[in-house]
Design a protein around this motif. Sequence first.
Motif, PDB file in Angstrom:
ATOM      1  N   THR A   1      20.832 -60.730  13.974  1.00 19.93           N
ATOM      2  CA  THR A   1      20.222 -60.532  12.580  1.00 19.93           C
ATOM      3  C   THR A   1      19.919 -59.184  12.431  1.00 19.93           C
TER       4      THR A   1
ATOM      5  N   ILE B   1      22.495 -58.726   3.363  1.00 14.45           N
ATOM      6  CA  ILE B   1      22.092 -57.594   4.240  1.00 14.45           C
ATOM      7  C   ILE B   1      21.086 -56.632   3.655  1.00 14.45           C
TER       8      ILE B   1
ATOM      9  N   MET C   1      28.111 -56.542   1.163  1.00 18.01           N
ATOM     10  CA  MET C   1      26.648 -56.412   1.468  1.00 18.01           C
ATOM     11  C   MET C   1      25.839 -57.663   1.066  1.00 18.01           C
TER      12      MET C   1
ATOM     13  N   LEU D   1      19.791 -52.486   9.596  1.00 19.77           N
ATOM     14  CA  LEU D   1      20.297 -53.538   8.682  1.00 19.77           C
ATOM     15  C   LEU D   1      19.986 -54.829   9.262  1.00 19.77           C
ATOM     16  N   THR D   2      19.445 -55.644   8.193  1.00 16.98           N
ATOM     17  CA  THR D   2      18.784 -56.964   8.587  1.00 16.98           C
ATOM     18  C   THR D   2      19.616 -57.996   7.897  1.00 16.98           C
ATOM     19  N   THR D   3      19.724 -59.032   8.598  1.00 23.61           N
ATOM     20  CA  THR D   3      20.422 -60.439   7.780  1.00 23.61           C
ATOM     21  C   THR D   3      19.522 -61.620   8.066  1.00 23.61           C
TER      22      THR D   3
ATOM     23  N   THR E   1      24.804 -62.759  11.841  1.00 24.45           N
ATOM     24  CA  THR E   1      25.947 -62.205  11.201  1.00 24.45           C
ATOM     25  C   THR E   1      26.696 -61.222  12.161  1.00 24.45           C
TER      26      THR E   1
ATOM     27  N   VAL F   1      28.476 -57.747  11.206  1.00 27.14           N
ATOM     28  CA  VAL F   1      27.988 -56.521  10.254  1.00 27.14           C
ATOM     29  C   VAL F   1      28.493 -55.317  10.934  1.00 27.14           C
TER      30      VAL F   1
END
Lengths: 357, 323, 328, 499, 288
Positions: free
Chosen positions: D63, D107, D104, D119-121, D125, D128
Motif C-alpha cells: 500500500t 493513489i 491514478m 505513493l499510497t493506496t 495494489t 503501482v
Amino acid sequence: MEPVLGKQGLKKRLLSGTGFTPFIVRRLLTSILLVIGVTFISFTITQLVPGDPVAANLGQSAYSDPAIVAAFEKEFGLDQPVPVQYIKYLGNLLQGDFGVSLSSKRPVIEDLREYFPATLEIAAVAVFLSFFVGLFLGIVSAITRDKLPDQIIRVFSLTGVSMPAFWTALTAFYIFFFVLGWAPGTGRLEPGGEPPANVTGLFTIDALIAGDFDTFKQAFSYLLLPAMVLAIYAIGVLTRFTRASILEILGNDYVRAARAKGLPEYLVIRRHVLRPALLSIITVAGVAFASLLAGSVLVENVFSWPGLGQYAYRAAIGLDLPGIMGVSMVVATVYIFMNLLVDILYRVIDPQMKDSK
Amino acid sequence: MKEIIKLSDVVVDYYRNGNTVRAVAGVDLTLNSGEILGLVGESGCGKSTLGKAIVGILQPSQGEITFDGQVVKKLTRGQRPSHFRNLQMIFQDPYGSLNPRRKIGVQIADGLLVAGMSKKNALAKAEDLLEKVGLPRAAISRFPHQFSGGQRQRISIARALAASPTAIIADEPISALDTSSQAQVANLLVKLVEEFKMGMIFVSHDLSIVRRISDRVAVMYLGKIVEIGTVDQIWNNPSHPYTKALISAIPHADGNSFMPKDLPGDVPNPLSPPTGCRFHPRCQLAKPDCRISEPRLVRLSDNRDVACVLQNAGTSPNSISLD
Amino acid sequence: MSLLSVKDLTVTLATGSGDAQAVRNLSFDVGHGEILGIAGESGSGKTMTALSLLGLLPYKGRASGSINFNGREILASTKREYRDLRGKEIAMIFQDPMTSLHPMLTIEVQLTEHLLHHRKVSKEAARKVALDLLATVKIPDPAAALTAHPTQFSGGMRQRIAIASALACEPKLLIADEPTTALDVTVQAGILKLLHQLRNDRKLSVMVITHDLGVLSSLTDRILIMYAGSEVESGPTSEILKNARHPYTKGLIAALPGKVKSASKNLTSIEGMPPELGNFPRGCAFHPRCIHAVDSCKNDLPGSLQISASHRIFCPVNPFLSSKEGDK
Amino acid sequence: ATKNLTVETVFQLTSTDPARSFEQTGNMINRALYETLLTYKGGDASTQVPGIASKWSVNAGATQFTFTIDSRAKFADGTKITSADVVFSLNRLKNVKGNPSSLMNGITVSAPNASTVVLTTEKATPQVLAIVTSPALGILNSKVVKANGGSDAADANTADKALEFLKTQSAGSGPYVLSSFNLTTEVVLNKNTKYWGAAKAGYDKIIVRNVPVNVQRLNVIKGSSSIAVDLSPDQATNLGNKVNVVTGKASNVFFFYLSQNSTFSPATKFTADAKCIEAVRYGINYKKIVRYAGLGAIQAPGIIPSFFSGALSQKDAIVQDTARAKTAFDACGIKDTPVSIGYWGDGGAVNGLNFGSLAALVEEDLRAIGFKPKLTGAPIAVSLPLYRDNKEEMGLWLWGPDWPDSTNYTESFSPGTKVGLRMGWAAGSDSVITNLQTQASTETNAKKRAALFTEWQKEMNKRSPLIPLVQPAAILVANKSVRGVQDHPIWKVNLSEIK
Amino acid sequence: MKLNLLKSSNKPKNSESIWRQPLAVVGIGIIATWTFLAVFAPWIAPFDPNAQDADKFLSPSSVHWMGTDELNRDIWSRIVYGARISLPYSILLVFLSATLGSIVGAISGYAGGKVDSFLMRVTDIFFAFPGIVLAMAVAAALGPQIRNAVIAITIVAWPVYARLVRGLILNAKQNDYVTASALLGSSSRRTMFVDLRPNLSGPVFVLASLEVGNALLLLSGLSFLGLGAQPPTAEWGAMVSMGAANFDRWWVGLFPGLAILTAVLAFNFIGDALRDALDPRTAKALRD
Ligand SMILES: Nc1ncnc2c1ncn2[C@@H]1O[C@H](COP(=O)(O)OP(=O)(O)OP(=O)(O)O)[C@@H](O)[C@H]1O
Ligand SMILES: Nc1ncnc2c1ncn2[C@@H]1O[C@H](COP(=O)(O)OP(=O)(O)OP(=O)(O)O)[C@@H](O)[C@H]1O
Ligand SMILES: [Mg+2]
Ligand SMILES: [Mg+2]
C-alpha cells in the motif's frame, strides 16, 4: 427574372430593387440563411441517429469513470438539452466560435484553418487543370462532332466521370510512386520538411511569398498527383459540359450568321461561340470546385493529404458534431459563394441580363 | 343577337421587376352570339393579354368582364366553374398547345371527363369531334408530333369544342400556319361558328384574313381600342389614322409591284406610354392637342366607334388623308 | 451572263430515318441587279437552297449539281474558298432578327468583323463604313448604336442592322431568308422599301425567300415557286401572279384573302397538306392534292414546260388548262 | 550533417501532454520526451528498472511505495528534478480528468522531502510499480508548466491550460525534446543536448509521421523511412533485403464474447446459456484464425498475454471440437434465432488484423455449427458504446493493457468488473473466479501471484462468456541501418533506445 | 415580336434510337453481362464467395482467375457475387431518391408560392451540403450496412430530382396546353397528375439512369471507407479497400476496381445516349 402577376408581384416589387446593390444584398442574405440551414440539417441529422460521441472519444477506462465522462460532457456542452446546444452553437457561431472538436480537442476554427487550405490547394489546382483541359477537349470534341477525335474524347470523358476516385488514387499512387518513382510520397512535404511561414495556408503560395523556391517546388511536386487524380473527374464533367454547350450554341442562328459572314472558324468559335458558352462553363466549373472539396474525402484518404476530406472523415466516424458542422459549413459556404460569384459574373458579362428591364 | 361577352373599361397590368406594364389600358367591347369579331393590331399592343383576360387567365386590375351575364373570375387552382367552360380559347402556337406526350384522344376527352362523362363515352365523343374538324377517327390514338401544324390546330379546336363553347377566343390561330393550312383552319372556324351559333373573337395581326372572315373588327393600339366597326366600314373607310396606316402597309399580291407604306417607329413601350393620344408620335396628322388630351372612343354611327381627336372634332371620317 | 446560275441543285440531308432530298434538281438564275423571289410552303426547301449557295448546309447535309457564281463554279469550293465567298461576295440575312444577331457583341463588332477580316481595313475605316451603313439603313443616331448591344433594339431595327451588316463588304448577291416574316406589316413595309432602294442604289442582286406572295409582288422581278424541294413554276412576278399556270401556284393565289371582299366568308384552299421530308410522293410531288392530276402524274417526274421565254412550269397536264378554268 | 530518423505510423494521437495522452502514438512520443519514476528496458514489460527514481521500496501490504529521485536528474532546460515536480505531475494527471487519469485512481502522492516521493493506496495494489512506468505518469517541469497555465489543483479539469503549450514544446527530461507537433501529419523531436542520463539520444532529429499502413510498407521498402510501425504479418513479407523485421508478441488479445443478460433481444437468453457458450468455445477454428493472423501470432490460451505473469501456455489452449460444439448448440435451444455480432466495423485494424476479416472468420465457424450469425460492425463511435453498455449479443473485441501487469486483466474481466459487466456478468455470479481475482490483487509474492493468475484463467476458460482468440504478432519493420528496435507492449518503440 | 413557328418546330426530331449509338450498345451489353452474372452467380462463380481456407493471397492462376484475398476467397467469385449487391442497391438507391425528389419537386411546382420557396430553399441547402460528409456521418451513426448507406445517400441524392421535376413543371405550366386544360375545367391537381405526369417520367427516368453510375460510385466509396457493406458480403468497394492494404497483391484491388469502372461506365453510356435521344430542351434541363 420572370414576370409575375397580381398581388404577389406587387409584394415582390416592394421587397426588391432592380439594381446591382440590392441584388447583392439579397443574395448575401439568402446565402446566410442557407448556411444556417446547413448547420441545422447537420445538427438535426447527427442528433437523430444513434451513436455516442462520449464513448467515441474516451478511452475504455476513462469511459467507465463517471467523473471523467461528466467532465468531458461538460467541456463539450453535451450535458445540455439538444435545442439549447443548437442555440448556443449558433450564438457562438456569431462570434466566430465554431466550437471545440471532440476528436482533435481544439477549436474547430483552428482545425479548419489548418485543413481547409490543404484541400483548397489541391482542389484549386485540380479545377485549374480541368478547366483548361476540359475546355480544350470539349471544344475539340464539339467541332469534330461524331468524328474520331470526338468519339475518343467522349469515351475518355465518360471514363473520367466513371472512375472510382479511391481506386484511381490507389492505382496512380502505386504506379507513379512505387513502380515508377516519379511522384514523391504522401503528405504535403517531405518528412520533416519545414512548412513555409503561414500566410495563406497554401504551401505553394506561402513558399513563393517567402521567396523560398525549393519549398515551392517540393510542395508543388507533392500536390500534383492528388490534384491530378481529383482533376480526372472534373475534366470529365467539364469536357462533357463544354461539348454540350458548344453544340447547343453552334445551333444558334447567330452562329450561322457569323459563318455566313465568312469569318474563319477559329474566330467564329472564339468570339461567337465561346463567349456565351463560357458563361455556363464557368458556372459548372464553380460548382465542380465546390464539389471537389467534398469529393476530396476519398482521395485524401489514400494520399494521407492532411486536408478537409480526411478531417471530415474522422469527424464523421467519430461523431464529432462540431467537426462535422464546421466542415459542412465551410464546404457549403464555398459552394454558395461560388454560386454567388457566378451569378455576379453572369450579370457583369452578359449584357442581355443587364439590359432586361 | 345576344350579347355574350361584355367588357367594360378593362385594364390589365403586368408587374415586372417592380414596374407596372399596362398591357391593356381600358377596353370596352362586346361580342354577340354568332358573330366573329376580329381584333387586330401590331405586335405587343395587348391583343393576347386582352384575350387571356376575357377567358380568365389574367385578372383585370380594373373594369369588368362578363360572360353570359356572369362576371368572369380568374382561373384558380381548383376546377373552373362549369358555366365558364362554355368560354374557350384557341392558342397561336400549334406546338405548345398540345401536350407532346399524351395521345390526342385523351387530350380531347379531358374536357368531357372533367365534366363527368365516362371514359368510354368521352373517347367516342372525341372521335366524333375529330371527324367534325376534318380528321380521321383513327387519329385518336396518335401523338401530336405525328401531325402537321394545321392538323394540330384542328385538334386544339376539337378540344375546345369538347366543352360545347358558346364563345371562343382565338388568339392568332392561323398565324403560325402555311398559306394553304391557314385557309383550311379559317374555314373550319367560320363553319363551326355558324353551325354552333357561337361568338368568336378572332385575334390576328393580318388584316386581310380578318377582313375575309369577320363581321366586325376592332383595331387595337398600345392597350387601347382605337377603332371598331364592321369589316367593310373599317376596310373601305378607315377613320383612325392608325387603321389607315395598317391597311396601307399590307402588300398586294396582284403582281403590280405595289409598294406598301410603312409606319415609322415601333409600338411604344407600354412601360411609359406617350401622353395624350397614344398614337401621336407616329401620327402624321398629329396636332399639338393630341399630345395632351387622350381621345375617348366615340360613336360615329351604328356599330362604329373611333378614338381620335380629329373625329371628335367633327371632322368627317372621309376627310382623313395620309397621302 | 447572270450573276448566279444554279443547275440541277440537289440537297441531301440526314434525318432520323436516313438521308432525304430536301431540294431536288433545282435550276434558276439571278441576274445582275435582279431581285429573285423564292416562294413555297414551309419545308419546301427554300432555306436549304439558300444555305447550299454558301456552303452552310446543316450538319451532315450535302449538295450536288452546279452553282455558278460570277462565272465561277462554287459548289465544289474548299472551306477556304467558301469563307472568302461568304460575306464578301454573297451575304445573307436571316429570318429572325431576334436570334440572328449575337446578344453579347456590340453592334460595331457585328458590323465590322467581316470587313476587318475580308478587306483588311483599319479599325477606324471600318467604323466609318459602319456609321455610313447604319445611316443607309436609317438607324437613328448611328454613333450611339455602334456601342449598343442588339437587345437594345426592336425587331425592325435589328433587321435593319442585320441588313447593314450584310452590306458591309459590298457583296454582289444578298440572300434574304424570310426577312420580314417575323415583323409586323407596318415594319415590313419599311424593310421592303429598304431592300428595294438598295437594289436600285447599289445594283445589288437579291434573292428573297418568303412564303408571302404579297411581299414577292412588291419586291421581286422574278419568282420561283417551290413545292417539296422542286420548282413548280417560275417567271416574271407580274406574269405569275396574274397568270399562274401551275395548279399549285393557282391554289396558293386563290387561297389569298384577296383584295376584294367576296360574299362568302370561305377562303379557297388547297386541300391536304404538303408532304414531309423523306416522304415525297413519287411522280409529281403535288399530285395527291392536285384536282387536275392524271395517272401519269403519279409515276412520271414532270418535265419543264416553257410557257413563254421566261415563264415555265413543271406540269404535264397544264397546257390544256387556261387560267380561268383553274380558278374554280 | 544531421542524423535523422523517420518513423511512420498511423497516428493514434491527441496531444503530447502526458496527462491527456493515452494512445499508442502518444505513448511512443512521450516515452522519448518525458521520463517516469520507473521504466522498462527493451521489449520487457515485467521488470521495472530505474527511471527518474534511482531507488524504490514497497511496504509489506503493498500500500505504500517510496521512490528516491536520482540526484543527477535534470530537465531539458537544466533545472533539477525534485519531488515537487513529481507530485505536481501526478496530481495534475489525476485532476485533469483526461483519458489516462484513471491510472491514478486510489493513489495519493506525497513528498516527504525534495528527493523522496511516496505513493499510497488504500488497499493492496502491487501493480503501482507497473503503473508508474506508464508514459502518462511522465514527469513535467512544474515551474515551466505552471508558468504556462498548468495546474494540478482539484479543479485542474478546467483550470489547467497547459495543453496548447505542451504541443509547442516539451517540459520533460527525456533524451529528446519536442520540436514541432501536428496532429495529422508529423511530430518532430530534437535531441536533448543536456540529457542527464547515460543513454544519450541516437539521432539529432526524429520525425514521427502519420502514414497509412500500405504506404508505410512502400516507404520502408524504398528506404524513404526508417521504421514502419504498423505492418501486418502479411505486409511484412517480401520486403527486400534493405530491412529487418522485428517480431514480438503484441500486448493485444482479441477475444470473442457472448452477452449474458441484455434486454434487447429474445435470443439473448439463449446466449446466456452455458451450452451456448460451450458451443461457441469449441466451435471456433482457432487454427484458422491464427493462420490468418499470420507470422508470429499465437492462439491466446487465456486472456493474459504471453509475456505477463501467469499467462497460460499453448497446451492449455482450447482446441476446436466441432462435434462437441454441435451437441452443445443443439442443447442450447437457440435454433434458428439469428444472433448479431458487433465489432469495430469501419475497416478498423489492430496489429494488421482487420476486425471485419476476423469477424468473417468467426462467422463462418459459427454458421458451421448451426448459429445464424449476422455481422453488425460499426465505427468505434457507434460500436464501442454498444459494447461498453452491454448492448451487444455477441462481440469481437480486443484488450490492450492499461498498465503492464496481469492484475489489469483480473480486474477487468472478472464478474462485476468493467468488461465482465459488458458481457452481462454481474458481480457474484461466479464466486470461484471472483475469489481468485481478489486473492491475486493483494498477493505480493511473485510466484504465488503467477499461480493465482493461471488458476483464474483456467477457471475463466471453463465457463466465462469470454473466449480468447488470438494474440497477434507485433511487427516492426526497420531499415537495416537502424539498431535497437524492439517492440514494447506499451510504447511500441522506445525511440530513446534507437541508435 | 411575333415568333415564327414555321421553321423551328417543323424540324424532324433529331432523336436517333439509342440502338444506333455504338456507346449505348456497348453499355447495354456490359450491363446485360453484369446482370447475367448476378442472376446466375451460383452457377457461374467457380467457388463459394465466402469459402476460406488455408492459403491466402494466391496470385491469378488457371484455378483462381483473379487470385484470392487475405482469407483466400476467390476474387472472381466474389466479384460475380458482388454484382448482386452493387447493381441492385445502386438502382434501389436511385429509385428511392428519384421518388423522394420527384415528390418534393412536384409538391413544390404544384403548390408554388411560399411552399415552393420553402422547399426550394431546403433543396438549396441540400445542394450546398457536402453530400459525402453527410452520408458518412449518417452511415457511421446508423451503423455501416449497405441498407444504411443507401438511406444515407438517398438523403443527399434526392434534390437533383426535386429541382428537375419542379423545373419541368414550371416549364410545362407555361405551355398553352396546361392553360387549355384549365379552361376545360381541369383543376391543377388533375393537371399535375394526369396531364403532366407523362412529361415528367421521361426526363426523370433519363436523369435516374445517369445517376445510377454516381450512386454506384458513392455506395462503393462508402464501402471503401468501411461505412457500407459488412463482411463477409462481397462488395466491390470493400474489396478495393482490402486491396488498398495490400498494394503488392495488385489483383486484390485491381479487379473489383475494374468491375466498378465498367459498370459505372456502362450506366453512363446508356444514360448519355438516353439523354441525347430526348428532345434538346429537356436534355438541357437535365444538364444544368
Ligand atoms: N407575362 C408578361 N409580363 C410582363 N409583360 C408582358 C407579359 N406578357 C406580355 N407583356 C407585355 O404586354 C404587352 C402586350 O403583350 P401581348 O402579348 O398582349 O401583345 P400582343 O398584341 O398579343 O402581341 P403579339 O402580336 O406579339 O402576340 C407587351 O408590351 C408585352 O411586352
Ligand atoms: N438540320 C436539318 N436536318 C435535317 N432536316 C432538316 C434540317 N433543317 C431543315 N430540315 C428539313 O429540310 C426540309 C427543307 O427545309 P427548309 O428549311 O429549306 O424549308 P423552308 O422552305 O425554308 O421552310 P420554312 O418556310 O419553314 O423556312 C424541311 O423538311 C426541314 O424539315
Ligand atoms: Mg399575342
Ligand atoms: Mg426557311
